[in-house]
Design a protein around this motif. Structure first.
Motif, PDB file in Angstrom:
ATOM      1  N   ASP A  72       1.150  -1.495  -0.213  1.00 36.04           N
ATOM      2  CA  ASP A  72       0.242   0.001   0.474  1.00 36.04           C
ATOM      3  C   ASP A  72       0.828   1.284  -0.372  1.00 36.04           C
ATOM      4  OD1 ASP A  72      -2.026   1.971   0.003  1.00 36.04           O
ATOM      5  OD2 ASP A  72      -2.282   1.375   1.734  1.00 36.04           O
ATOM      6  N   PRO A  73       0.704   1.642  -1.348  1.00 39.22           N
ATOM      7  CA  PRO A  73       2.071   2.849  -1.486  1.00 39.22           C
ATOM      8  C   PRO A  73       1.647   4.340  -0.800  1.00 39.22           C
ATOM      9  CG  PRO A  73       1.032   3.195  -3.124  1.00 39.22           C
ATOM     10  CD  PRO A  73       0.142   1.607  -2.127  1.00 39.22           C
ATOM     11  N   GLU A  74       0.142   4.554  -0.034  1.00 41.62           N
ATOM     12  CA  GLU A  74      -0.761   5.500   0.686  1.00 41.62           C
ATOM     13  C   GLU A  74      -1.333   4.817   2.058  1.00 41.62           C
ATOM     14  OE1 GLU A  74      -1.039   7.695  -3.172  1.00 41.62           O
ATOM     15  OE2 GLU A  74      -2.850   7.156  -2.107  1.00 41.62           O
ATOM     16  N   PRO A  75      -0.157   4.103   2.951  1.00 39.00           N
ATOM     17  CA  PRO A  75      -1.040   3.975   4.631  1.00 39.00           C
ATOM     18  C   PRO A  75      -1.491   5.534   5.054  1.00 39.00           C
ATOM     19  CG  PRO A  75       1.607   3.742   3.545  1.00 39.00           C
ATOM     20  CD  PRO A  75       0.958   4.250   2.635  1.00 39.00           C
ATOM     21  N   ASP A  76      -0.620   6.345   4.778  1.00 31.50           N
ATOM     22  CA  ASP A  76      -1.786   7.465   5.350  1.00 31.50           C
ATOM     23  C   ASP A  76      -2.701   8.676   5.136  1.00 31.50           C
ATOM     24  OD1 ASP A  76       0.179   8.403   3.882  1.00 31.50           O
ATOM     25  OD2 ASP A  76       1.219   9.818   5.071  1.00 31.50           O
ATOM     26  N   GLN A  77      -3.102   8.051   3.539  1.00 31.01           N
ATOM     27  CA  GLN A  77      -4.282   8.835   3.293  1.00 31.01           C
ATOM     28  C   GLN A  77      -5.437   7.254   3.276  1.00 31.01           C
ATOM     29  OE1 GLN A  77      -4.110  11.770   1.851  1.00 31.01           O
ATOM     30  NE2 GLN A  77      -1.556  11.934   2.223  1.00 31.01           N
ATOM     31  N   PRO A  78      -6.570   7.411   3.983  1.00 26.35           N
ATOM     32  CA  PRO A  78      -7.174   6.343   4.330  1.00 26.35           C
ATOM     33  C   PRO A  78      -8.601   7.110   3.723  1.00 26.35           C
ATOM     34  CG  PRO A  78      -7.045   7.931   6.159  1.00 26.35           C
ATOM     35  CD  PRO A  78      -6.221   8.041   5.371  1.00 26.35           C
ATOM     36  N   ASP A  79      -8.553   8.478   3.232  1.00 25.40           N
ATOM     37  CA  ASP A  79      -9.658   8.657   2.256  1.00 25.40           C
ATOM     38  C   ASP A  79      -9.309   8.397   0.583  1.00 25.40           C
ATOM     39  OD1 ASP A  79     -11.006   9.643   4.222  1.00 25.40           O
ATOM     40  OD2 ASP A  79     -10.222  11.628   4.596  1.00 25.40           O
ATOM     41  N   GLN A  80      -7.839   8.415   0.144  1.00 30.60           N
ATOM     42  CA  GLN A  80      -7.343   7.873  -0.731  1.00 30.60           C
ATOM     43  C   GLN A  80      -7.887   6.264  -1.312  1.00 30.60           C
ATOM     44  OE1 GLN A  80      -4.911  12.188  -1.163  1.00 30.60           O
ATOM     45  NE2 GLN A  80      -3.996   9.621  -1.821  1.00 30.60           N
ATOM     46  N   ARG A  81      -8.368   6.173  -3.239  1.00 31.04           N
ATOM     47  CA  ARG A  81      -8.237   4.465  -2.848  1.00 31.04           C
ATOM     48  C   ARG A  81      -7.402   4.528  -4.264  1.00 31.04           C
ATOM     49  NH1 ARG A  81     -12.104   3.888  -7.328  1.00 31.04           N
ATOM     50  NH2 ARG A  81     -13.724   5.687  -7.261  1.00 31.04           N
ATOM     51  N   PHE A  82      -7.173   3.330  -4.930  1.00 30.38           N
ATOM     52  CA  PHE A  82      -6.991   3.552  -6.400  1.00 30.38           C
ATOM     53  C   PHE A  82      -8.064   3.333  -7.049  1.00 30.38           C
ATOM     54  CE2 PHE A  82      -2.698   1.960  -4.705  1.00 30.38           C
ATOM     55  CZ  PHE A  82      -2.250   2.863  -5.626  1.00 30.38           C
ATOM     56  N   ASN A  83      -8.008   3.905  -8.622  1.00 32.61           N
ATOM     57  CA  ASN A  83      -8.979   3.826  -9.602  1.00 32.61           C
ATOM     58  C   ASN A  83      -8.337   3.539 -10.736  1.00 32.61           C
ATOM     59  OD1 ASN A  83     -12.027   5.189  -9.978  1.00 32.61           O
ATOM     60  ND2 ASN A  83     -10.374   6.713 -11.836  1.00 32.61           N
ATOM     61  N   ASP A  84      -8.184   3.823 -12.214  1.00 31.67           N
ATOM     62  CA  ASP A  84      -8.013   3.360 -12.842  1.00 31.67           C
ATOM     63  C   ASP A  84      -6.854   2.936 -12.855  1.00 31.67           C
ATOM     64  OD1 ASP A  84      -8.898   1.967 -15.298  1.00 31.67           O
ATOM     65  OD2 ASP A  84      -9.206   4.184 -16.498  1.00 31.67           O
TER      66      ASP A  84
ATOM     67  N   THR B 244      -4.129   7.459  -7.828  1.00 29.36           N
ATOM     68  CA  THR B 244      -5.065   6.786  -6.662  1.00 29.36           C
ATOM     69  C   THR B 244      -5.887   8.437  -7.132  1.00 29.36           C
ATOM     70  OG1 THR B 244      -3.224   8.502  -5.673  1.00 29.36           O
ATOM     71  CG2 THR B 244      -4.155   6.173  -4.556  1.00 29.36           C
ATOM     72  N   MET B 245      -7.621   8.664  -6.471  1.00 30.06           N
ATOM     73  CA  MET B 245      -8.185   9.566  -6.694  1.00 30.06           C
ATOM     74  C   MET B 245      -8.179  10.428  -5.119  1.00 30.06           C
ATOM     75  SD  MET B 245     -11.265   8.003  -7.446  1.00 30.06           S
ATOM     76  CE  MET B 245     -12.600   9.238  -7.513  1.00 30.06           C
ATOM     77  N   SER B 246      -8.478  11.945  -4.619  1.00 30.40           N
ATOM     78  CA  SER B 246      -8.172  11.797  -3.488  1.00 30.40           C
ATOM     79  C   SER B 246      -9.380  13.446  -3.794  1.00 30.40           C
ATOM     80  CB  SER B 246      -6.937  12.465  -3.505  1.00 30.40           C
ATOM     81  OG  SER B 246      -6.992  13.884  -2.233  1.00 30.40           O
ATOM     82  N   PRO B 247     -10.268  13.103  -2.425  1.00 32.33           N
ATOM     83  CA  PRO B 247     -11.292  14.377  -2.470  1.00 32.33           C
ATOM     84  C   PRO B 247     -10.103  15.883  -2.307  1.00 32.33           C
ATOM     85  CG  PRO B 247     -10.696  13.607  -0.396  1.00 32.33           C
ATOM     86  CD  PRO B 247     -10.191  12.638  -1.194  1.00 32.33           C
ATOM     87  N   GLU B 248      -8.995  16.002  -2.421  1.00 32.47           N
ATOM     88  CA  GLU B 248      -7.967  17.347  -2.111  1.00 32.47           C
ATOM     89  C   GLU B 248      -7.745  17.957  -3.757  1.00 32.47           C
ATOM     90  OE1 GLU B 248      -8.888  19.267   0.660  1.00 32.47           O
ATOM     91  OE2 GLU B 248      -9.788  17.809   1.252  1.00 32.47           O
ATOM     92  N   LYS B 249      -8.031  18.319  -3.970  1.00 38.15           N
ATOM     93  CA  LYS B 249      -7.202  19.120  -5.578  1.00 38.15           C
ATOM     94  C   LYS B 249      -5.486  18.775  -5.534  1.00 38.15           C
ATOM     95  CE  LYS B 249      -6.803  22.370  -9.338  1.00 38.15           C
ATOM     96  NZ  LYS B 249      -7.262  23.834  -9.855  1.00 38.15           N
ATOM     97  N   GLY B 250      -5.092  17.662  -6.057  1.00 35.53           N
ATOM     98  CA  GLY B 250      -4.019  17.021  -6.104  1.00 35.53           C
ATOM     99  C   GLY B 250      -3.066  16.705  -5.149  1.00 35.53           C
ATOM    100  N   GLY B 251      -4.603  16.112  -5.045  1.00 36.07           N
ATOM    101  CA  GLY B 251      -3.665  14.658  -3.422  1.00 36.07           C
ATOM    102  C   GLY B 251      -3.099  13.778  -3.313  1.00 36.07           C
ATOM    103  N   ALA B 252      -3.009  13.385  -4.617  1.00 34.80           N
ATOM    104  CA  ALA B 252      -3.590  11.651  -5.469  1.00 34.80           C
ATOM    105  C   ALA B 252      -2.163  12.094  -6.194  1.00 34.80           C
ATOM    106  CB  ALA B 252      -4.503  11.541  -5.561  1.00 34.80           C
TER     107      ALA B 252
END
Length: 289
Positions: A90-102, A115-123
């Motif tokens: 898991d390359p983003e263990p500290d980002q629980p609000d993000q997930r892999f997309n395409d 990944t995709m993020s609720p914050e602009k530019g956060g993924a």
């Protein structure tokens, strides 16, 4: 009129990520919100559904058997026989609000996914190598989406949905490095947001437009819009070529956040659609790790 037909009325919340397994003559795709992988062999009436414990954004075939998945909590292997999941990293263990997309494998069997993020530019955009080491390619991503490599394997086409453009990167086959990102297609206003993407044997891109009820065919060298496929569902999410001759364009759709009034107008939203084209697609690559 070029219109796709519904072949499976599944009413998926967020159908996505279609992949054609040419050897099995089978289509795989996911319902991200439903936490489901679908597999449909062309000689079967109904697809098989694998239910997962978390959201899966993308998948690919694995040379050693089974599937590679990009999920909420990183990369996993999936055994179709036992339905067992095996965590890789898991390359983003500290980002629980993000997930892999395409995500998709490249021509030499590495796996690229963002990944995709609720914050602009956060993924961010990552590469999983065949030794199962993960490398961060670049950040500043909001909703990582469509991917495609050109025929001579020198370019990677990439979509970060909110930018409303397709970027082209120089792609180095030997190292897997991508560089020199530039805009090659700017999406016109009023046709939805660019989502999933595939490429055909003439190096033309086919792009699904979320909120646009269409798939468009584009020339990435000129930016020219060449063809439009109408889909009787507004939330068009992705597409891939399949069938015995790789001329059937399979199209996934969603129905998330649609109102009852919306669904009266588009009852097939969330279904799997197909359209017979006059051009062949390219076989899907396989993860070699």
């Amino acid at each position: 009129m070029n219109s796709a037909r519904c072949i499976h009325d599944l009413k998926s919340s967020l159908g996505e990520g279609p992949v054609w397994n040419h050897g099995e003559q089978a289509l795989y795709w996911v319902d991200i919100n439903g936490q489901i992988i679908y597999k449909w062999q062309s000689d079967e009436e109904e697809p098989h559904a694998y239910h997962l414990p978390e959201k899966v954004g993308c998948l690919s075939m694995r040379e050693r058997g089974g599937l590679l998945l990009g999920m909420e909590n990183g990369f996993f292997f999936f055994d179709e026989t036992t339905e067992a999941l095996t965590a890789i990293t898991d390359p983003e263990p500290d980002q629980p609000d993000q997930r892999f997309n395409d995500g998709k494998p490249d021509p030499v069997g590495r796996f690229y996914a963002g990944t995709m993020s609720p914050e602009k530019g956060g993924a961010a955009f990552y590469r999983l190598d065949t030794d199962l080491e993960v490398k961060r390619m670049f950040g500043g991503v909001t909703t990582s989406n469509g991917l495609a490599w050109n025929l001579d394997e020198t370019k990677l086409y990439y979509i970060d949905t909110p930018t409303k453009k397709v970027s082209v990167f120089d792609y180095e086959r030997s190292s897997g490095v991508v560089s020199n990102g530039q805009t090659c297609i700017t999406v016109p206003e009023g046709i939805g947001k660019p989502d999933g993407m595939t490429i055909d044997e003439e190096d033309m891109l086919w792009i699904a437009f979320f909120g646009g009820s269409i798939v468009g065919r584009f020339n990435p060298d000129t930016g020219e819009w060449l063809e439009t496929i109408d889909v009787p569902a507004s939330q068009v999410t992705s597409c891939t070529f399949g069938g015995p001759d790789l001329k059937t364009l399979y199209i996934t759709t969603a129905r998330k956040n649609l109102t009852a009034t919306d669904l009266e107008k588009e009852p097939l939203a969330g279904g799997l659609f197909a359209y017979e084209t006059n051009v062949r697609g390219l076989p899907a690559y396989t993860f070699l790790g």
